[in-house]
Scaffold this motif. Sequence first.
Motif, PDB file in Angstrom:
ATOM      1  N   TYR A  32       0.811  -1.297  -0.151  1.00  0.00           N
ATOM      2  CA  TYR A  32      -0.094  -0.073   0.157  1.00  0.00           C
ATOM      3  C   TYR A  32       1.007   1.328   0.121  1.00  0.00           C
ATOM      4  N   PHE A  33       2.097   1.313   0.704  1.00  0.00           N
ATOM      5  CA  PHE A  33       3.097   2.342   0.970  1.00  0.00           C
ATOM      6  C   PHE A  33       3.835   2.384  -0.378  1.00  0.00           C
ATOM      7  N   HIS A  34       3.797   1.152  -0.691  1.00  0.00           N
ATOM      8  CA  HIS A  34       4.846   0.951  -2.222  1.00  0.00           C
ATOM      9  C   HIS A  34       4.086   1.586  -3.247  1.00  0.00           C
ATOM     10  N   ILE A  35       2.919   1.124  -3.569  1.00  0.00           N
ATOM     11  CA  ILE A  35       2.333   2.043  -4.505  1.00  0.00           C
ATOM     12  C   ILE A  35       1.913   3.517  -4.504  1.00  0.00           C
ATOM     13  N   GLY A  36       1.550   3.823  -3.014  1.00  0.00           N
ATOM     14  CA  GLY A  36       1.244   5.252  -2.821  1.00  0.00           C
ATOM     15  C   GLY A  36       2.472   6.367  -2.969  1.00  0.00           C
ATOM     16  N   THR A  37       3.794   5.930  -2.521  1.00  0.00           N
ATOM     17  CA  THR A  37       4.911   6.772  -2.762  1.00  0.00           C
ATOM     18  C   THR A  37       5.205   6.455  -4.435  1.00  0.00           C
ATOM     19  N   ALA A  38       5.053   5.433  -5.233  1.00  0.00           N
ATOM     20  CA  ALA A  38       5.528   5.273  -6.284  1.00  0.00           C
ATOM     21  C   ALA A  38       4.476   6.253  -7.321  1.00  0.00           C
ATOM     22  N   TRP A  39       3.261   6.295  -7.047  1.00  0.00           N
ATOM     23  CA  TRP A  39       2.454   7.106  -7.842  1.00  0.00           C
ATOM     24  C   TRP A  39       2.669   8.505  -7.771  1.00  0.00           C
ATOM     25  N   THR A  40       2.886   8.944  -6.388  1.00  0.00           N
ATOM     26  CA  THR A  40       2.979  10.535  -6.152  1.00  0.00           C
ATOM     27  C   THR A  40       4.375  10.886  -6.653  1.00  0.00           C
ATOM     28  N   ALA A  41       5.632  10.110  -6.470  1.00  0.00           N
ATOM     29  CA  ALA A  41       6.850  10.209  -7.346  1.00  0.00           C
ATOM     30  C   ALA A  41       6.716  10.499  -8.692  1.00  0.00           C
TER      31      ALA A  41
END
Lengths: 79, 232
Positions: free
Chosen positions: B44-53
């Motif tokens: 969940y954090f992996h995708i969340g940070t990847a999306w915003t980055a």
Amino acid sequence: MFFQEATPDTSGYMIAGFVIAFVVMGLYVASMYLRSRNLKQDMSMLEEMEKSTPVQKQGVKEPSNRKTPKTVTKQQARK
Amino acid sequence: MQAKPLALTILDIVSVIALGVSAYLALVFAPTELVMGDVQRVFYFHIGTAWTALLGFILAAVFSVIFLITRDLKWDRLQVAAIEVSLVFFFITIVLGSIWARPAWNTWWTWDPRLTTAAVTELIYVAYFMLRQGIDDPDRRARFGAVYALVGGISAPITFFAIRLFRTIHPVVIGGANAEAQGGFNMTADMRVAFFFALFAFTVIFVDLFWNRIRLGDLQNQVEQLKLTVTM
């Protein structure tokens, strides 16, 4: 279901992941705070320097202002 | 420097709450994935940070174009802010992915197309800051930075589409499936709640950090201007 293995215990990896995520975000926020604080200190120091600069400039100019009338007086004397 | 706007203070608080709620949903609310176990929760954090980055890198490319047209240094500061925050988020993405890969793939790292493009993207933007550090003249620095960020921006969509275009072991959880993927899973309804909330939370956090970083850039600019005034 008989052939399915039990769910592996990978909680250690999970904890490591969340700890690293929070630590990295925390360090970044801390770095922004520190940079902002240092810049504010620089700003106040530079503002003080800016205030004191005109007085110093006048102090430098004063001798040259004094010389000018003396030079004129000598020229006037020669005439 | 101008006083901190009330909206930004509110956004700071909302970001902290959103991060807390997202962590709760990921750690407690979402069910444990049966095959991978608890490590799947970092997803969940992996995708969340990847999306915003990746969003931030593309935003930076857009700011570069606007800067190159207008030559207004304000857009340069926006570009730097977007890249810096994205760089931090993308670092978290890569580290979380590596931690997940150890039990799922039995290795911390493999030169898979997705992992390689992600590493290249991160290094491109690390080099961006090294490039900027090497140039003293603000106008030249901004011009070089804008061109670099514009070219570097291409790496973001390449990284995003890598798992959809190339043969890779990285799973495609949203919008497609990959026959070669290892560690893929189908999301349950509760997992979807945690997933979409994480996307929302990290978007809010990104906007908050981005705004704060812009203010820091403005302050930096004011100090540089004042230094020039004092030394002249």
